[in-house]
Motif scaffolding. Structure first.
Motif, PDB file in Angstrom:
ATOM      1  N   THR A   1       8.913  13.970  -2.164  1.00 53.37           N
ATOM      2  CA  THR A   1       7.525  13.429  -2.121  1.00 53.37           C
ATOM      3  C   THR A   1       7.344  12.069  -1.945  1.00 53.37           C
ATOM      4  O   THR A   1       8.259  11.256  -1.913  1.00 53.37           O
ATOM      5  N   PHE A   2       6.173  11.594  -1.474  1.00 58.92           N
ATOM      6  CA  PHE A   2       5.910  10.271  -0.903  1.00 58.92           C
ATOM      7  C   PHE A   2       5.523   9.350  -2.112  1.00 58.92           C
ATOM      8  O   PHE A   2       4.530   9.610  -2.750  1.00 58.92           O
ATOM      9  N   ILE A   3       6.059   8.108  -2.679  1.00 53.76           N
ATOM     10  CA  ILE A   3       5.708   7.443  -3.580  1.00 53.76           C
ATOM     11  C   ILE A   3       5.440   6.210  -3.243  1.00 53.76           C
ATOM     12  O   ILE A   3       5.850   5.661  -2.314  1.00 53.76           O
ATOM     13  N   GLY A   4       4.171   5.642  -3.579  1.00 55.46           N
ATOM     14  CA  GLY A   4       3.793   4.169  -3.439  1.00 55.46           C
ATOM     15  C   GLY A   4       2.558   3.978  -4.010  1.00 55.46           C
ATOM     16  O   GLY A   4       1.879   4.658  -4.418  1.00 55.46           O
ATOM     17  N   PHE A   5       2.062   2.578  -3.712  1.00 51.52           N
ATOM     18  CA  PHE A   5       0.636   2.228  -4.538  1.00 51.52           C
ATOM     19  C   PHE A   5      -0.514   1.698  -3.350  1.00 51.52           C
ATOM     20  O   PHE A   5       0.110   1.417  -2.277  1.00 51.52           O
ATOM     21  N   MET A   6      -1.451   1.843  -3.687  1.00 54.35           N
ATOM     22  CA  MET A   6      -2.559   1.384  -2.737  1.00 54.35           C
ATOM     23  C   MET A   6      -2.205   0.020  -2.488  1.00 54.35           C
ATOM     24  O   MET A   6      -1.899  -0.891  -3.425  1.00 54.35           O
ATOM     25  N   ALA A   7      -2.557  -0.261  -1.163  1.00 52.84           N
ATOM     26  CA  ALA A   7      -2.557  -1.872  -0.897  1.00 52.84           C
ATOM     27  C   ALA A   7      -3.426  -2.119   0.264  1.00 52.84           C
ATOM     28  O   ALA A   7      -3.947  -1.222   0.840  1.00 52.84           O
ATOM     29  N   HIS A   8      -3.763  -3.588   0.176  1.00 50.80           N
ATOM     30  CA  HIS A   8      -4.844  -4.142   1.029  1.00 50.80           C
ATOM     31  C   HIS A   8      -4.031  -5.123   1.949  1.00 50.80           C
ATOM     32  O   HIS A   8      -3.313  -6.000   1.506  1.00 50.80           O
ATOM     33  N   TYR A   9      -4.492  -5.159   3.457  1.00 51.40           N
ATOM     34  CA  TYR A   9      -3.651  -6.059   4.290  1.00 51.40           C
ATOM     35  C   TYR A   9      -4.682  -6.490   5.407  1.00 51.40           C
ATOM     36  O   TYR A   9      -5.056  -5.466   6.168  1.00 51.40           O
ATOM     37  N   ALA A  10      -5.218  -7.596   5.500  1.00 50.63           N
ATOM     38  CA  ALA A  10      -6.340  -8.017   6.368  1.00 50.63           C
ATOM     39  C   ALA A  10      -5.850  -7.684   8.049  1.00 50.63           C
ATOM     40  O   ALA A  10      -6.481  -7.139   8.758  1.00 50.63           O
ATOM     41  N   ASP A  11      -4.460  -7.822   8.198  1.00 54.49           N
ATOM     42  CA  ASP A  11      -3.961  -7.650   9.416  1.00 54.49           C
ATOM     43  C   ASP A  11      -3.327  -6.350   9.710  1.00 54.49           C
ATOM     44  O   ASP A  11      -2.381  -6.224  10.259  1.00 54.49           O
ATOM     45  N   LEU A  12      -3.674  -5.354   8.888  1.00 54.61           N
ATOM     46  CA  LEU A  12      -3.069  -3.969   8.883  1.00 54.61           C
ATOM     47  C   LEU A  12      -2.876  -3.357  10.321  1.00 54.61           C
ATOM     48  O   LEU A  12      -2.104  -2.747  10.667  1.00 54.61           O
ATOM     49  N   GLY A  13      -4.259  -3.619  11.249  1.00 53.40           N
ATOM     50  CA  GLY A  13      -4.402  -3.249  12.515  1.00 53.40           C
ATOM     51  C   GLY A  13      -3.113  -3.446  13.369  1.00 53.40           C
ATOM     52  O   GLY A  13      -2.846  -2.838  14.427  1.00 53.40           O
ATOM     53  N   ALA A  14      -2.313  -4.531  12.942  1.00 55.27           N
ATOM     54  CA  ALA A  14      -1.393  -4.943  13.901  1.00 55.27           C
ATOM     55  C   ALA A  14       0.075  -4.190  13.715  1.00 55.27           C
ATOM     56  O   ALA A  14       1.091  -4.222  14.579  1.00 55.27           O
ATOM     57  N   PHE A  15      -0.166  -3.152  12.632  1.00 55.30           N
ATOM     58  CA  PHE A  15       1.211  -2.240  12.411  1.00 55.30           C
ATOM     59  C   PHE A  15       0.662  -0.721  12.643  1.00 55.30           C
ATOM     60  O   PHE A  15      -0.389  -0.499  12.193  1.00 55.30           O
ATOM     61  N   THR A  16       1.776  -0.090  13.075  1.00 57.09           N
ATOM     62  CA  THR A  16       1.368   1.246  13.461  1.00 57.09           C
ATOM     63  C   THR A  16       1.808   2.181  12.104  1.00 57.09           C
ATOM     64  O   THR A  16       2.470   1.636  11.270  1.00 57.09           O
ATOM     65  N   ASN A  17       1.108   3.551  12.057  1.00 55.24           N
ATOM     66  CA  ASN A  17       1.481   4.085  10.769  1.00 55.24           C
ATOM     67  C   ASN A  17       2.879   4.579  11.008  1.00 55.24           C
ATOM     68  O   ASN A  17       3.446   4.760  12.086  1.00 55.24           O
ATOM     69  N   HIS A  18       3.512   4.744   9.702  1.00 54.92           N
ATOM     70  CA  HIS A  18       5.167   4.866   9.603  1.00 54.92           C
ATOM     71  C   HIS A  18       5.893   3.894  10.130  1.00 54.92           C
ATOM     72  O   HIS A  18       7.143   4.250  10.142  1.00 54.92           O
ATOM     73  N   ALA A  19       5.488   2.809  10.185  1.00 56.20           N
ATOM     74  CA  ALA A  19       6.351   1.709  10.698  1.00 56.20           C
ATOM     75  C   ALA A  19       6.804   1.187   9.514  1.00 56.20           C
ATOM     76  O   ALA A  19       6.449   1.208   8.251  1.00 56.20           O
ATOM     77  N   TRP A  20       8.114   0.771   9.444  1.00 65.10           N
ATOM     78  CA  TRP A  20       8.887   0.142   8.185  1.00 65.10           C
ATOM     79  C   TRP A  20       8.661  -1.188   8.308  1.00 65.10           C
ATOM     80  O   TRP A  20       8.781  -1.964   9.240  1.00 65.10           O
ATOM     81  N   VAL A  21       8.250  -2.018   7.098  1.00 62.79           N
ATOM     82  CA  VAL A  21       8.018  -3.166   6.856  1.00 62.79           C
ATOM     83  C   VAL A  21       8.762  -3.966   5.941  1.00 62.79           C
ATOM     84  O   VAL A  21       9.033  -3.196   4.895  1.00 62.79           O
ATOM     85  N   LYS A  22       9.080  -5.078   5.829  1.00 58.95           N
ATOM     86  CA  LYS A  22       9.357  -5.862   4.540  1.00 58.95           C
ATOM     87  C   LYS A  22       8.038  -6.847   4.102  1.00 58.95           C
ATOM     88  O   LYS A  22       7.722  -7.283   4.996  1.00 58.95           O
ATOM     89  N   LEU A  23       7.648  -6.725   2.884  1.00 54.81           N
ATOM     90  CA  LEU A  23       6.516  -7.245   2.308  1.00 54.81           C
ATOM     91  C   LEU A  23       6.795  -8.026   1.177  1.00 54.81           C
ATOM     92  O   LEU A  23       7.672  -7.772   0.469  1.00 54.81           O
ATOM     93  N   ARG A  24       5.561  -8.878   0.907  1.00 51.81           N
ATOM     94  CA  ARG A  24       5.563  -9.614  -0.192  1.00 51.81           C
ATOM     95  C   ARG A  24       3.989  -9.210  -0.806  1.00 51.81           C
ATOM     96  O   ARG A  24       3.218  -9.302   0.148  1.00 51.81           O
ATOM     97  N   ALA A  25       3.847  -8.994  -2.033  1.00 49.90           N
ATOM     98  CA  ALA A  25       2.374  -8.852  -2.342  1.00 49.90           C
ATOM     99  C   ALA A  25       2.277  -9.185  -3.955  1.00 49.90           C
ATOM    100  O   ALA A  25       3.342  -9.317  -4.535  1.00 49.90           O
ATOM    101  N   LYS A  26       0.845  -9.146  -4.160  1.00 49.13           N
ATOM    102  CA  LYS A  26       0.558  -9.881  -5.286  1.00 49.13           C
ATOM    103  C   LYS A  26      -0.187  -8.556  -6.012  1.00 49.13           C
ATOM    104  O   LYS A  26      -0.757  -7.896  -5.494  1.00 49.13           O
TER     105      LYS A  26
END
Length: 319
Positions: free
Chosen positions: A261-286
């Protein structure tokens, strides 16, 4: 048990677990409680015979009829309904065989699963988790309450390990209760050692610890509220989300390779359009705690500070 039951439904209560886990003793205790002493008859279907047996006197006093089912193929919906009608039963308790898959159980029309409780014996649970996890996944999938009894003498580290491994196999609202001879063990008081520093300026979540962080944040969202986390994840977008919202997460193996199963939390990023679905990223989040309809209540919400493309993590999250 549920206090209010629709008059048009036959409520079904499944008590699940492996042989000698204490299912019969639990049902016997329940039958002796005041809330069980309601008007109407009960059909008790027993699917395996353990060391403890029911007494005719206790069944009669509880207006309960016992029916033994020794083979999974005998659990035919039409036959079960005939048995219920023959005793004019208004509810059904099933002491289920832990070696049978409860997700394949077909109930007669009008029978509704009101509660499923799964019971484990603490003296054998570690062995089952190590060797029979594939059977435990289906057993726990619809479980509302998981009880681990006979925990006497078990070190706190082992109790926490059980909790960590059982939690992913349960639905969000499910509860885990552990008991010793003195009663319930308050799990929230156990000194859990997390594999990362929750007080660090940035909480670094290593790939192998993603599952531990996910369930700890899910169960204790206020522990992370206002803090910065960093981890590697896969982007999961959906048409159901706002354009700048997504779920950064991982595939998790909750009990076996067939149960992912896929696990994760909802997130918001203003520049999300620059990333494709299923891309792998390293992120920092509050981390914030917000109501989300996807959660059906409040839970962790990630405000992305920054993220960049990175390599894929092929291994699924384990527990």
């Amino acid at each position: 048990m549920i206090d209010y039951i629709d008059d048009n439904e036959i409520p079904v209560f499944i008590i699940n677990g492996f042989l000698e886990a204490g299912k019969t003793s639990f049902i016997q205790y329940t039958m002796g409680e005041e809330y069980f002493r309601i008007d109407g008859n009960t059909l008790l279907i027993v699917c395996e015979e353990g060391e403890v047996s029911y007494q005719k006197e206790e069944l009669a006093s509880a207006h309960t009829r016992l029916v033994q089912i020794d083979d999974e193929s005998e659990f035919d919906p039409d036959r079960m309904e005939e048995l219920r009608k023959s005793f004019d039963a208004e509810r059904v308790i099933i002491e289920y065989n832990g070696m049978w898959d409860p997700t394949r159980l077909r109930l007669p029309e009008g029978w509704v699963l009101y509660q499923q409780i799964t019971i484990f014996d603490g003296s054998t649970l570690t062995s089952y988790l190590n060797n029979m996890k594939a059977l435990m996944g289906p057993m726990l999938r619809n479980t509302e309450l998981c009880i681990v009894n006979r925990c006497d003498g078990k070190p706190e580290a082992e109790l926490l390990d059980w909790k960590r491994k059982l939690r992913p196999m349960l639905v969000s609202e499910s509860a885990i209760v552990m008991e010793n001879k003195y009663g319930e063990i308050p799990l929230e008081t156990l000194p859990e050692e997390l594999p990362y520093d929750v007080n660090a300026p940035v909480i670094e979540i290593k790939p192998k610890d993603f599952g531990i962080w996910f369930f700890d944040a899910k169960d204790n969202p206020d522990r992370y509220k206002g803090k910065i986390v960093s981890f590697t994840a896969c982007i999961m977008k959906s048409k159901r989300f706002a354009e700048d919202c997504f779920v950064p997460g991982r595939m998790a193996m909750t009990c076996c390779e067939a149960d992912m199963t896929f696990i994760g939390f909802m997130a918001h990023y203003a520049d999300l359009g620059a990333f494709t679905n299923h891309a792998w990223v390293k992120l920092r989040a509050k981390v914030d705690v917000r109501y989300q309809k996807e959660y059906g209540g409040e839970g962790p919400f990630l405000e992305i500070i920054d993220m960049s493309l990175t390599g894929e993590i092929k291994e699924p999250v384990g527990f």
